[in-house]
Write a protein that holds these residues in place. Structure first.
Motif, PDB file in Angstrom:
ATOM      1  N   LEU A   1      10.293 -10.010  -2.936  1.00 43.66           N
ATOM      2  CA  LEU A   1       9.257 -11.022  -3.135  1.00 43.66           C
ATOM      3  C   LEU A   1       8.504 -11.283  -1.827  1.00 43.66           C
ATOM      4  CD1 LEU A   1      11.290 -13.417  -5.445  1.00 43.66           C
ATOM      5  CD2 LEU A   1       9.183 -12.226  -6.067  1.00 43.66           C
ATOM      6  N   PRO A   2       7.279 -11.813  -1.915  1.00 42.13           N
ATOM      7  CA  PRO A   2       6.495 -12.050  -0.692  1.00 42.13           C
ATOM      8  C   PRO A   2       7.168 -13.074   0.221  1.00 42.13           C
ATOM      9  CG  PRO A   2       5.306 -12.818  -2.660  1.00 42.13           C
ATOM     10  CD  PRO A   2       6.558 -12.183  -3.141  1.00 42.13           C
ATOM     11  N   ARG A   3       6.800 -13.032   1.475  1.00 43.36           N
ATOM     12  CA  ARG A   3       7.280 -14.010   2.438  1.00 43.36           C
ATOM     13  C   ARG A   3       6.098 -14.756   3.034  1.00 43.36           C
ATOM     14  NH1 ARG A   3      11.406 -12.576   0.225  1.00 43.36           N
ATOM     15  NH2 ARG A   3      13.501 -12.634   1.131  1.00 43.36           N
ATOM     16  N   LEU A   4       6.367 -15.948   3.580  1.00 45.39           N
ATOM     17  CA  LEU A   4       5.344 -16.675   4.320  1.00 45.39           C
ATOM     18  C   LEU A   4       5.134 -16.010   5.673  1.00 45.39           C
ATOM     19  CD1 LEU A   4       6.499 -20.344   3.614  1.00 45.39           C
ATOM     20  CD2 LEU A   4       4.540 -19.166   2.592  1.00 45.39           C
TER      21      LEU A   4
ATOM     22  N   ARG B   1      10.723 -24.482   8.167  1.00 45.88           N
ATOM     23  CA  ARG B   1       9.590 -24.445   9.096  1.00 45.88           C
ATOM     24  C   ARG B   1      10.163 -24.483  10.517  1.00 45.88           C
ATOM     25  NH1 ARG B   1       8.150 -23.216   4.818  1.00 45.88           N
ATOM     26  NH2 ARG B   1       6.431 -24.047   3.545  1.00 45.88           N
ATOM     27  N   PHE B   2       9.469 -23.868  11.452  1.00 46.60           N
ATOM     28  CA  PHE B   2      10.037 -23.610  12.770  1.00 46.60           C
ATOM     29  C   PHE B   2       8.990 -23.899  13.840  1.00 46.60           C
ATOM     30  CE2 PHE B   2      11.472 -20.750   9.439  1.00 46.60           C
ATOM     31  CZ  PHE B   2      12.841 -20.983   9.426  1.00 46.60           C
ATOM     32  N   VAL B   3       9.308 -24.825  14.720  1.00 46.83           N
ATOM     33  CA  VAL B   3       8.420 -25.094  15.862  1.00 46.83           C
ATOM     34  C   VAL B   3       9.128 -24.587  17.113  1.00 46.83           C
ATOM     35  CG1 VAL B   3       7.146 -26.823  17.165  1.00 46.83           C
ATOM     36  CG2 VAL B   3       7.524 -27.131  14.701  1.00 46.83           C
ATOM     37  N   PHE B   4       8.526 -23.618  17.773  1.00 49.37           N
ATOM     38  CA  PHE B   4       9.114 -23.039  18.974  1.00 49.37           C
ATOM     39  C   PHE B   4       8.513 -23.736  20.187  1.00 49.37           C
ATOM     40  CE2 PHE B   4       9.412 -19.594  15.782  1.00 49.37           C
ATOM     41  CZ  PHE B   4      10.783 -19.412  15.782  1.00 49.37           C
ATOM     42  N   VAL B   5       9.320 -24.587  20.803  1.00 46.76           N
ATOM     43  CA  VAL B   5       8.871 -25.395  21.939  1.00 46.76           C
ATOM     44  C   VAL B   5       9.187 -24.633  23.212  1.00 46.76           C
ATOM     45  CG1 VAL B   5       9.219 -27.573  23.166  1.00 46.76           C
ATOM     46  CG2 VAL B   5       9.270 -27.526  20.646  1.00 46.76           C
ATOM     47  N   ARG B   6       8.139 -24.202  23.943  1.00 44.20           N
ATOM     48  CA  ARG B   6       8.402 -23.419  25.150  1.00 44.20           C
ATOM     49  C   ARG B   6       7.500 -23.751  26.312  1.00 44.20           C
ATOM     50  NH1 ARG B   6       3.753 -22.113  23.623  1.00 44.20           N
ATOM     51  NH2 ARG B   6       3.099 -19.985  23.143  1.00 44.20           N
ATOM     52  N   THR B   7       6.477 -24.604  26.152  1.00 40.65           N
ATOM     53  CA  THR B   7       5.707 -25.011  27.333  1.00 40.65           C
ATOM     54  C   THR B   7       6.389 -26.226  27.982  1.00 40.65           C
ATOM     55  OG1 THR B   7       4.311 -26.555  26.102  1.00 40.65           O
ATOM     56  CG2 THR B   7       3.555 -24.266  26.235  1.00 40.65           C
ATOM     57  N   PRO B   8       6.214 -26.388  29.305  1.00 39.14           N
ATOM     58  CA  PRO B   8       6.841 -27.546  29.977  1.00 39.14           C
ATOM     59  C   PRO B   8       6.389 -28.877  29.375  1.00 39.14           C
ATOM     60  CG  PRO B   8       6.058 -25.946  31.593  1.00 39.14           C
ATOM     61  CD  PRO B   8       5.549 -25.471  30.257  1.00 39.14           C
ATOM     62  N   GLU B   9       5.119 -28.973  28.992  1.00 44.55           N
ATOM     63  CA  GLU B   9       4.613 -30.239  28.448  1.00 44.55           C
ATOM     64  C   GLU B   9       5.298 -30.564  27.119  1.00 44.55           C
ATOM     65  OE1 GLU B   9       2.592 -27.490  29.112  1.00 44.55           O
ATOM     66  OE2 GLU B   9       2.391 -28.196  31.182  1.00 44.55           O
ATOM     67  N   ALA B  10       5.393 -29.577  26.248  1.00 48.98           N
ATOM     68  CA  ALA B  10       6.030 -29.811  24.950  1.00 48.98           C
ATOM     69  C   ALA B  10       7.525 -30.077  25.125  1.00 48.98           C
ATOM     70  CB  ALA B  10       5.791 -28.611  24.025  1.00 48.98           C
ATOM     71  N   LYS B  11       8.137 -29.367  26.064  1.00 50.03           N
ATOM     72  CA  LYS B  11       9.574 -29.581  26.310  1.00 50.03           C
ATOM     73  C   LYS B  11       9.822 -31.012  26.793  1.00 50.03           C
ATOM     74  CE  LYS B  11      12.397 -26.657  26.043  1.00 50.03           C
ATOM     75  NZ  LYS B  11      13.235 -25.952  27.015  1.00 50.03           N
ATOM     76  N   GLU B  12       8.984 -31.504  27.694  1.00 50.18           N
ATOM     77  CA  GLU B  12       9.129 -32.889  28.182  1.00 50.18           C
ATOM     78  C   GLU B  12       9.059 -33.879  27.017  1.00 50.18           C
ATOM     79  OE1 GLU B  12       9.941 -34.440  31.047  1.00 50.18           O
ATOM     80  OE2 GLU B  12      10.419 -32.400  31.676  1.00 50.18           O
TER      81      GLU B  12
ATOM     82  N   ALA C   1      12.852 -27.381  10.656  1.00 51.43           N
ATOM     83  CA  ALA C   1      12.325 -28.418   9.767  1.00 51.43           C
ATOM     84  C   ALA C   1      12.182 -27.832   8.361  1.00 51.43           C
ATOM     85  CB  ALA C   1      10.972 -28.905  10.272  1.00 51.43           C
ATOM     86  N   PHE C   2      11.849 -28.702   7.422  1.00 53.75           N
ATOM     87  CA  PHE C   2      11.465 -28.206   6.092  1.00 53.75           C
ATOM     88  C   PHE C   2      10.159 -28.858   5.689  1.00 53.75           C
ATOM     89  CE2 PHE C   2      14.340 -31.822   5.133  1.00 53.75           C
ATOM     90  CZ  PHE C   2      13.547 -32.586   4.295  1.00 53.75           C
ATOM     91  N   ASP C   3       9.469 -28.175   4.800  1.00 54.09           N
ATOM     92  CA  ASP C   3       8.222 -28.713   4.248  1.00 54.09           C
ATOM     93  C   ASP C   3       8.550 -29.357   2.904  1.00 54.09           C
ATOM     94  OD1 ASP C   3       5.769 -29.286   3.195  1.00 54.09           O
ATOM     95  OD2 ASP C   3       4.929 -27.271   3.441  1.00 54.09           O
ATOM     96  N   PRO C   4       8.439 -30.690   2.797  1.00 50.70           N
ATOM     97  CA  PRO C   4       8.763 -31.345   1.517  1.00 50.70           C
ATOM     98  C   PRO C   4       7.851 -30.867   0.378  1.00 50.70           C
ATOM     99  CG  PRO C   4       8.463 -32.967   3.280  1.00 50.70           C
ATOM    100  CD  PRO C   4       8.004 -31.653   3.821  1.00 50.70           C
ATOM    101  N   GLN C   5       6.709 -30.303   0.726  1.00 51.18           N
ATOM    102  CA  GLN C   5       5.764 -29.784  -0.276  1.00 51.18           C
ATOM    103  C   GLN C   5       5.886 -28.268  -0.431  1.00 51.18           C
ATOM    104  OE1 GLN C   5       3.429 -32.025  -1.752  1.00 51.18           O
ATOM    105  NE2 GLN C   5       4.574 -33.627  -0.698  1.00 51.18           N
TER     106      GLN C   5
ATOM    107  N   ALA D   1       4.426 -20.820   8.514  1.00 47.76           N
ATOM    108  CA  ALA D   1       5.721 -21.509   8.550  1.00 47.76           C
ATOM    109  C   ALA D   1       6.221 -21.778   9.957  1.00 47.76           C
ATOM    110  CB  ALA D   1       6.772 -20.679   7.803  1.00 47.76           C
ATOM    111  N   ALA D   2       5.450 -21.395  10.971  1.00 46.86           N
ATOM    112  CA  ALA D   2       5.917 -21.589  12.342  1.00 46.86           C
ATOM    113  C   ALA D   2       4.771 -22.065  13.228  1.00 46.86           C
ATOM    114  CB  ALA D   2       6.508 -20.293  12.901  1.00 46.86           C
TER     115      ALA D   2
END
Lengths: 203, 203
Positions: B191-194, A60-71, A95-99, B199-200
Protein backbone atom coordinates in the motif's frame (compact mmCIF):
# COMPACT_ATOMS: atom_id res chain seq x y z
CA UNK A 1 11.70 -18.14 -10.01
CA UNK A 2 11.50 -16.55 -6.56
CA UNK A 3 9.75 -13.19 -6.37
CA UNK A 4 12.60 -10.81 -5.63
CA UNK A 5 10.17 -8.16 -4.50
CA UNK A 6 9.63 -10.05 -1.28
CA UNK A 7 11.89 -10.42 1.71
CA UNK A 8 14.57 -13.09 1.87
CA UNK A 9 13.36 -15.84 4.20
CA UNK A 10 16.54 -16.38 6.13
CA UNK A 11 17.26 -15.15 9.62
CA UNK A 12 19.70 -12.29 10.09
CA UNK A 13 23.27 -13.17 11.03
CA UNK A 14 24.72 -12.77 14.50
CA UNK A 15 26.29 -9.39 13.78
CA UNK A 16 22.91 -7.99 12.70
CA UNK A 17 21.10 -9.48 15.72
CA UNK A 18 23.81 -7.96 17.93
CA UNK A 19 23.40 -4.53 16.31
CA UNK A 20 19.61 -4.58 16.58
CA UNK A 21 19.05 -6.27 19.91
CA UNK A 22 21.68 -8.30 21.71
CA UNK A 23 24.44 -5.71 22.03
CA UNK A 24 22.39 -2.60 21.24
CA UNK A 25 22.02 -0.12 24.07
CA UNK A 26 20.29 3.15 24.79
CA UNK A 27 22.80 5.95 24.26
CA UNK A 28 23.30 8.55 26.99
CA UNK A 29 26.29 10.36 25.50
CA UNK A 30 27.35 11.05 21.95
CA UNK A 31 30.34 11.08 19.68
CA UNK A 32 31.12 14.39 18.02
CA UNK A 33 29.80 13.12 14.70
CA UNK A 34 26.89 14.75 12.88
CA UNK A 35 23.74 13.07 11.57
CA UNK A 36 22.99 14.40 8.11
CA UNK A 37 19.53 15.29 6.82
CA UNK A 38 20.12 12.60 4.19
CA UNK A 39 20.47 10.02 6.98
CA UNK A 40 17.26 11.32 8.59
CA UNK A 41 15.46 10.86 5.28
CA UNK A 42 16.81 7.30 5.02
CA UNK A 43 15.61 6.71 8.58
CA UNK A 44 12.15 7.99 7.68
CA UNK A 45 11.97 5.86 4.53
CA UNK A 46 12.67 2.67 6.53
CA UNK A 47 10.39 3.61 9.44
CA UNK A 48 7.39 4.39 7.26
CA UNK A 49 7.48 0.88 5.75
CA UNK A 50 6.59 -0.80 9.05
CA UNK A 51 3.01 -2.07 9.30
CA UNK A 52 0.19 -0.12 10.95
CA UNK A 53 -3.46 -1.11 11.34
CA UNK A 54 -5.27 -0.55 8.01
CA UNK A 55 -2.18 1.39 6.85
CA UNK A 56 -3.19 4.30 9.09
CA UNK A 57 0.37 5.65 9.37
CA UNK A 58 -0.60 8.15 12.09
CA UNK A 59 3.01 8.72 13.24
CA UNK A 60 4.55 12.15 12.72
CA UNK A 61 8.20 12.99 13.27
CA UNK A 62 9.90 16.30 14.00
CA UNK A 63 13.68 16.07 13.71
CA UNK A 64 15.13 18.78 15.93
CA UNK A 65 18.73 19.49 14.96
CA UNK A 66 19.38 23.25 14.84
CA UNK A 67 20.74 24.91 18.03
CA UNK A 68 17.75 27.28 18.14
CA UNK A 69 15.18 24.49 17.94
CA UNK A 70 17.14 22.38 20.42
CA UNK A 71 17.17 25.25 22.94
CA UNK A 72 13.41 25.54 22.58
CA UNK A 73 12.94 21.81 23.04
CA UNK A 74 15.13 21.76 26.15
CA UNK A 75 12.60 23.99 27.92
CA UNK A 76 10.21 21.00 27.83
CA UNK A 77 12.65 18.27 28.89
CA UNK A 78 13.00 16.91 32.44
CA UNK A 79 16.22 17.66 34.33
CA UNK A 80 17.54 14.10 34.04
CA UNK A 81 17.20 14.21 30.25
CA UNK A 82 18.74 17.67 29.71
CA UNK A 83 22.40 16.91 29.09
CA UNK A 84 21.93 13.93 26.75
CA UNK A 85 19.29 15.83 24.78
CA UNK A 86 21.40 18.99 24.58
CA UNK A 87 24.38 17.06 23.22
CA UNK A 88 22.50 14.71 20.86
CA UNK A 89 22.99 15.62 17.18
CA UNK A 90 19.25 15.15 16.63
CA UNK A 91 16.21 14.72 18.87
CA UNK A 92 13.13 13.29 17.19
CA UNK A 93 9.75 14.34 18.54
CA UNK A 94 7.41 11.38 18.01
CA UNK A 95 3.83 12.53 17.52
CA UNK A 96 0.57 11.44 15.94
CA UNK A 97 -1.88 13.27 13.75
CA UNK A 98 -5.35 13.06 15.35
CA UNK A 99 -6.77 13.65 11.85
CA UNK A 100 -4.73 10.80 10.31
CA UNK A 101 -7.88 9.26 8.87
CA UNK A 102 -8.23 12.05 6.32
CA UNK A 103 -5.46 10.27 4.35
CA UNK A 104 -7.11 6.83 4.42
CA UNK A 105 -8.94 7.08 1.08
CA UNK A 106 -5.44 7.22 -0.49
CA UNK A 107 -3.56 4.97 1.96
CA UNK A 108 -6.20 2.20 2.22
CA UNK A 109 -8.23 2.57 -0.96
CA UNK A 110 -10.05 -0.79 -0.91
CA UNK A 111 -12.34 0.06 2.04
CA UNK A 112 -13.97 3.16 3.47
CA UNK A 113 -11.68 3.14 6.48
CA UNK A 114 -12.04 6.89 7.00
CA UNK A 115 -15.64 6.37 8.08
CA UNK A 116 -14.52 4.12 10.95
CA UNK A 117 -12.97 7.17 12.63
CA UNK A 118 -14.92 10.27 11.64
CA UNK A 119 -17.09 11.43 14.53
CA UNK A 120 -15.35 9.07 16.95
CA UNK A 121 -12.46 11.12 18.28
CA UNK A 122 -11.69 8.90 21.28
CA UNK A 123 -11.46 5.77 19.12
CA UNK A 124 -9.39 7.61 16.52
CA UNK A 125 -7.00 8.95 19.16
CA UNK A 126 -6.46 5.55 20.77
CA UNK A 127 -5.72 4.05 17.35
CA UNK A 128 -3.38 6.92 16.49
CA UNK A 129 -1.57 6.58 19.81
CA UNK A 130 -1.16 2.82 19.44
CA UNK A 131 -0.06 2.82 15.82
CA UNK A 132 2.27 5.82 16.11
CA UNK A 133 3.91 4.12 19.09
CA UNK A 134 4.45 1.00 16.98
CA UNK A 135 6.08 3.34 14.46
CA UNK A 136 8.32 4.71 17.23
CA UNK A 137 9.48 1.13 17.82
CA UNK A 138 10.21 0.80 14.10
CA UNK A 139 12.14 4.07 14.16
CA UNK A 140 14.34 2.94 17.06
CA UNK A 141 15.25 -0.28 15.24
CA UNK A 142 15.57 1.48 11.87
CA UNK A 143 18.05 3.86 13.51
CA UNK A 144 20.05 0.91 14.80
CA UNK A 145 19.85 -0.67 11.33
CA UNK A 146 21.53 2.43 9.89
CA UNK A 147 24.35 2.36 12.43
CA UNK A 148 22.86 5.07 14.62
CA UNK A 149 22.12 4.82 18.32
CA UNK A 150 18.80 5.86 19.83
CA UNK A 151 17.86 7.26 23.21
CA UNK A 152 14.08 7.15 23.69
CA UNK A 153 12.68 9.30 26.52
CA UNK A 154 9.35 9.79 28.21
CA UNK A 155 10.44 12.55 30.57
CA UNK A 156 9.27 15.73 28.85
CA UNK A 157 6.27 18.08 28.85
CA UNK A 158 4.24 16.94 25.87
CA UNK A 159 1.70 19.76 26.14
CA UNK A 160 4.41 22.42 26.04
CA UNK A 161 6.16 20.59 23.19
CA UNK A 162 2.91 20.61 21.23
CA UNK A 163 2.55 24.36 21.81
CA UNK A 164 6.13 25.12 20.78
CA UNK A 165 6.51 22.77 17.80
CA UNK A 166 3.14 21.39 16.71
CA UNK A 167 0.64 24.24 17.01
CA UNK A 168 0.40 24.68 13.24
CA UNK A 169 -0.06 20.99 12.46
CA UNK A 170 -2.30 19.91 15.36
CA UNK A 171 -0.06 16.87 15.90
CA UNK A 172 0.27 15.47 19.46
CA UNK A 173 3.67 14.47 20.86
CA UNK A 174 4.10 11.23 22.80
CA UNK A 175 7.84 10.71 23.25
CA UNK A 176 11.30 11.97 22.34
CA UNK A 177 14.13 9.94 20.81
CA UNK A 178 17.70 11.22 20.78
CA UNK A 179 19.62 10.12 17.71
CA UNK A 180 23.33 10.08 16.97
CA UNK A 181 26.41 7.93 17.24
CA UNK A 182 26.70 6.89 20.87
CA UNK A 183 29.78 7.36 23.01
CA UNK A 184 29.82 3.80 24.28
CA UNK A 185 32.42 4.52 26.95
CA UNK A 186 29.50 6.17 28.79
CA UNK A 187 26.83 3.54 28.22
CA UNK A 188 25.30 2.23 31.44
CA UNK A 189 25.33 -1.47 32.36
CA UNK A 190 22.43 -3.46 30.92
CA UNK A 191 19.50 -3.54 33.35
CA UNK A 192 17.85 -6.89 34.18
CA UNK A 193 15.07 -8.29 32.03
CA UNK A 194 11.99 -10.35 32.91
CA UNK A 195 12.38 -14.03 32.14
CA UNK A 196 10.13 -15.80 29.64
CA UNK A 197 8.11 -17.39 32.42
CA UNK A 198 7.43 -14.01 34.04
CA UNK A 199 6.16 -12.20 30.96
CA UNK A 200 4.98 -14.88 28.50
CA UNK A 201 2.58 -17.81 28.37
CA UNK A 202 2.31 -20.71 25.93
CA UNK A 203 -1.32 -21.59 25.16
CA UNK B 1 40.53 -2.25 22.60
CA UNK B 2 36.89 -1.95 21.52
CA UNK B 3 34.31 -3.15 24.02
CA UNK B 4 32.91 -6.25 22.37
CA UNK B 5 29.89 -6.14 24.66
CA UNK B 6 28.52 -3.25 22.66
CA UNK B 7 26.92 -3.21 19.26
CA UNK B 8 28.95 -3.00 16.08
CA UNK B 9 28.66 0.53 14.72
CA UNK B 10 28.12 -0.31 11.08
CA UNK B 11 24.81 -0.21 9.25
CA UNK B 12 23.15 -3.48 8.28
CA UNK B 13 23.66 -4.72 4.73
CA UNK B 14 21.03 -4.52 2.00
CA UNK B 15 19.77 -8.07 2.53
CA UNK B 16 19.08 -7.34 6.20
CA UNK B 17 17.38 -4.00 5.45
CA UNK B 18 15.25 -5.83 2.86
CA UNK B 19 14.29 -8.54 5.36
CA UNK B 20 13.40 -6.05 8.10
CA UNK B 21 11.82 -3.21 6.14
CA UNK B 22 12.20 -2.76 2.40
CA UNK B 23 10.85 -6.10 1.18
CA UNK B 24 9.15 -7.25 4.37
CA UNK B 25 5.38 -7.55 4.19
CA UNK B 26 2.49 -8.40 6.46
CA UNK B 27 1.61 -12.07 5.92
CA UNK B 28 -1.98 -13.06 5.18
CA UNK B 29 -1.40 -16.73 4.40
CA UNK B 30 1.07 -19.26 5.69
CA UNK B 31 3.34 -22.04 4.57
CA UNK B 32 2.70 -25.43 6.18
CA UNK B 33 5.75 -25.07 8.36
CA UNK B 34 5.58 -25.08 12.15
CA UNK B 35 7.04 -22.51 14.54
CA UNK B 36 8.71 -24.31 17.41
CA UNK B 37 8.50 -23.28 21.05
CA UNK B 38 12.27 -22.89 20.88
CA UNK B 39 11.82 -20.26 18.17
CA UNK B 40 9.18 -18.49 20.30
CA UNK B 41 11.65 -18.38 23.17
CA UNK B 42 14.32 -16.91 20.87
CA UNK B 43 11.75 -14.37 19.73
CA UNK B 44 10.99 -13.43 23.32
CA UNK B 45 14.68 -13.14 24.23
CA UNK B 46 15.27 -10.63 21.42
CA UNK B 47 12.05 -8.70 22.03
CA UNK B 48 12.65 -8.21 25.74
CA UNK B 49 16.00 -6.51 25.05
CA UNK B 50 14.36 -3.49 23.38
CA UNK B 51 14.28 -0.32 25.46
CA UNK B 52 11.29 0.78 27.55
CA UNK B 53 10.92 3.86 29.71
CA UNK B 54 12.75 3.30 33.02
CA UNK B 55 13.02 -0.38 32.03
CA UNK B 56 9.32 -0.85 32.81
CA UNK B 57 8.94 -3.87 30.51
CA UNK B 58 5.14 -3.86 30.84
CA UNK B 59 4.60 -6.03 27.74
CA UNK B 60 3.15 -9.51 28.19
CA UNK B 61 2.90 -12.13 25.46
CA UNK B 62 0.59 -15.14 25.12
CA UNK B 63 1.67 -17.43 22.30
CA UNK B 64 -1.45 -19.27 21.14
CA UNK B 65 -0.46 -22.39 19.17
CA UNK B 66 -2.59 -25.38 20.24
CA UNK B 67 -5.78 -26.09 18.25
CA UNK B 68 -7.90 -25.78 21.41
CA UNK B 69 -6.49 -22.39 22.35
CA UNK B 70 -6.70 -21.19 18.74
CA UNK B 71 -10.41 -22.14 18.58
CA UNK B 72 -11.02 -20.14 21.73
CA UNK B 73 -9.13 -17.14 20.37
CA UNK B 74 -11.06 -17.24 17.09
CA UNK B 75 -14.27 -16.47 19.00
CA UNK B 76 -12.81 -13.00 19.68
CA UNK B 77 -11.46 -12.25 16.19
CA UNK B 78 -13.25 -10.13 13.56
CA UNK B 79 -14.55 -11.88 10.45
CA UNK B 80 -11.89 -10.42 8.17
CA UNK B 81 -9.11 -11.78 10.40
CA UNK B 82 -10.57 -15.30 10.90
CA UNK B 83 -8.92 -17.30 8.13
CA UNK B 84 -5.39 -15.94 8.48
CA UNK B 85 -5.56 -16.35 12.26
CA UNK B 86 -6.96 -19.88 12.02
CA UNK B 87 -4.19 -20.98 9.68
CA UNK B 88 -1.28 -19.16 11.38
CA UNK B 89 1.03 -21.54 13.25
CA UNK B 90 1.05 -19.11 16.20
CA UNK B 91 -0.94 -16.04 17.19
CA UNK B 92 0.63 -13.85 19.83
CA UNK B 93 -1.66 -11.90 22.12
CA UNK B 94 0.13 -8.65 23.00
CA UNK B 95 -0.87 -7.40 26.43
CA UNK B 96 0.38 -5.28 29.29
CA UNK B 97 0.46 -5.86 33.01
CA UNK B 98 -1.29 -2.93 34.74
CA UNK B 99 0.76 -3.83 37.85
CA UNK B 100 4.06 -3.80 35.95
CA UNK B 101 5.54 -1.36 38.46
CA UNK B 102 5.68 -4.05 41.14
CA UNK B 103 8.80 -5.35 39.35
CA UNK B 104 10.58 -1.98 39.20
CA UNK B 105 12.60 -2.34 42.41
CA UNK B 106 14.36 -5.22 40.61
CA UNK B 107 14.26 -3.89 37.01
CA UNK B 108 15.28 -0.29 37.78
CA UNK B 109 17.09 -0.55 41.11
CA UNK B 110 18.80 2.86 41.16
CA UNK B 111 15.61 4.89 41.71
CA UNK B 112 12.27 4.38 43.46
CA UNK B 113 10.43 4.16 40.15
CA UNK B 114 7.64 2.06 41.66
CA UNK B 115 6.47 5.07 43.64
CA UNK B 116 5.88 7.04 40.42
CA UNK B 117 3.01 4.70 39.59
CA UNK B 118 1.48 3.43 42.82
CA UNK B 119 -1.85 5.14 43.47
CA UNK B 120 -1.90 6.61 39.94
CA UNK B 121 -3.65 3.94 37.88
CA UNK B 122 -4.41 6.16 34.87
CA UNK B 123 -0.77 7.30 34.55
CA UNK B 124 0.44 3.73 35.03
CA UNK B 125 -1.94 2.37 32.41
CA UNK B 126 -0.94 4.99 29.82
CA UNK B 127 2.72 4.19 30.42
CA UNK B 128 2.03 0.44 30.21
CA UNK B 129 0.05 0.88 26.99
CA UNK B 130 2.75 3.03 25.37
CA UNK B 131 5.71 0.90 26.39
CA UNK B 132 4.06 -2.47 25.68
CA UNK B 133 3.16 -1.16 22.21
CA UNK B 134 6.80 -0.21 21.64
CA UNK B 135 7.57 -3.80 22.63
CA UNK B 136 5.06 -5.04 20.05
CA UNK B 137 7.04 -3.11 17.45
CA UNK B 138 10.21 -4.81 18.66
CA UNK B 139 8.48 -8.21 18.46
CA UNK B 140 7.40 -7.65 14.85
CA UNK B 141 10.95 -6.77 13.81
CA UNK B 142 12.48 -9.48 15.99
CA UNK B 143 10.22 -11.99 14.21
CA UNK B 144 11.44 -10.73 10.85
CA UNK B 145 15.03 -10.91 12.15
CA UNK B 146 14.52 -14.62 12.85
CA UNK B 147 13.15 -15.31 9.36
CA UNK B 148 9.52 -15.35 10.46
CA UNK B 149 6.72 -13.24 9.02
CA UNK B 150 4.31 -11.29 11.19
CA UNK B 151 0.68 -10.30 10.74
CA UNK B 152 -0.32 -7.69 13.33
CA UNK B 153 -4.07 -7.14 13.81
CA UNK B 154 -6.30 -4.74 15.68
CA UNK B 155 -9.59 -6.36 14.73
CA UNK B 156 -10.48 -8.45 17.77
CA UNK B 157 -12.50 -8.16 20.98
CA UNK B 158 -9.90 -7.31 23.60
CA UNK B 159 -12.34 -7.54 26.52
CA UNK B 160 -13.40 -11.06 25.58
CA UNK B 161 -9.77 -12.04 24.96
CA UNK B 162 -8.89 -10.81 28.45
CA UNK B 163 -11.71 -12.90 29.94
CA UNK B 164 -10.73 -16.03 28.02
CA UNK B 165 -6.95 -15.87 28.34
CA UNK B 166 -5.88 -13.29 30.91
CA UNK B 167 -8.36 -13.54 33.79
CA UNK B 168 -5.80 -15.18 36.08
CA UNK B 169 -3.01 -12.72 35.35
CA UNK B 170 -4.98 -9.47 35.13
CA UNK B 171 -3.09 -8.56 31.94
CA UNK B 172 -4.86 -6.42 29.32
CA UNK B 173 -4.66 -7.29 25.62
CA UNK B 174 -4.04 -4.59 23.00
CA UNK B 175 -3.36 -6.39 19.71
CA UNK B 176 -2.80 -9.76 18.06
CA UNK B 177 0.15 -10.75 15.88
CA UNK B 178 0.05 -13.84 13.69
CA UNK B 179 3.43 -15.54 13.37
CA UNK B 180 4.71 -18.10 10.91
CA UNK B 181 6.41 -18.45 7.56
CA UNK B 182 4.35 -16.49 5.06
CA UNK B 183 3.00 -17.86 1.80
CA UNK B 184 4.25 -14.97 -0.29
CA UNK B 185 2.26 -16.02 -3.33
CA UNK B 186 -0.71 -14.60 -1.41
CA UNK B 187 0.86 -11.38 -0.15
CA UNK B 188 -1.05 -8.25 -1.17
CA UNK B 189 0.55 -5.40 -3.10
CA UNK B 190 2.34 -2.84 -0.97
CA UNK B 191 0.00 0.00 0.00
CA UNK B 192 1.12 3.62 -0.50
CA UNK B 193 3.10 5.45 2.15
CA UNK B 194 3.14 9.08 3.24
CA UNK B 195 6.09 11.02 1.86
CA UNK B 196 8.66 12.63 4.16
CA UNK B 197 7.15 16.07 3.65
CA UNK B 198 3.70 14.85 4.68
CA UNK B 199 4.68 13.19 7.94
CA UNK B 200 7.97 14.75 9.02
CA UNK B 201 9.47 18.17 9.75
CA UNK B 202 13.06 19.33 10.05
CA UNK B 203 13.51 21.88 12.86
Amino acid sequence: MPDTNLAPTTALDDAALDRLFRKARTANAWQDRPVTDETLRQLYELTILGPTSANQLPGRFVFVRTPEAKEKLLTTVSSGNQEKTRTAPVTAIIAFDPQFYEHLPRLFPHADAKSWFTGNAAFAERSAFLNSTLQAGYLILAARSLGLDAGPMGGFDSKKTDELFLAETGWKSTMLINLGYGDHSKTFGRLPRLGFDEAALLA
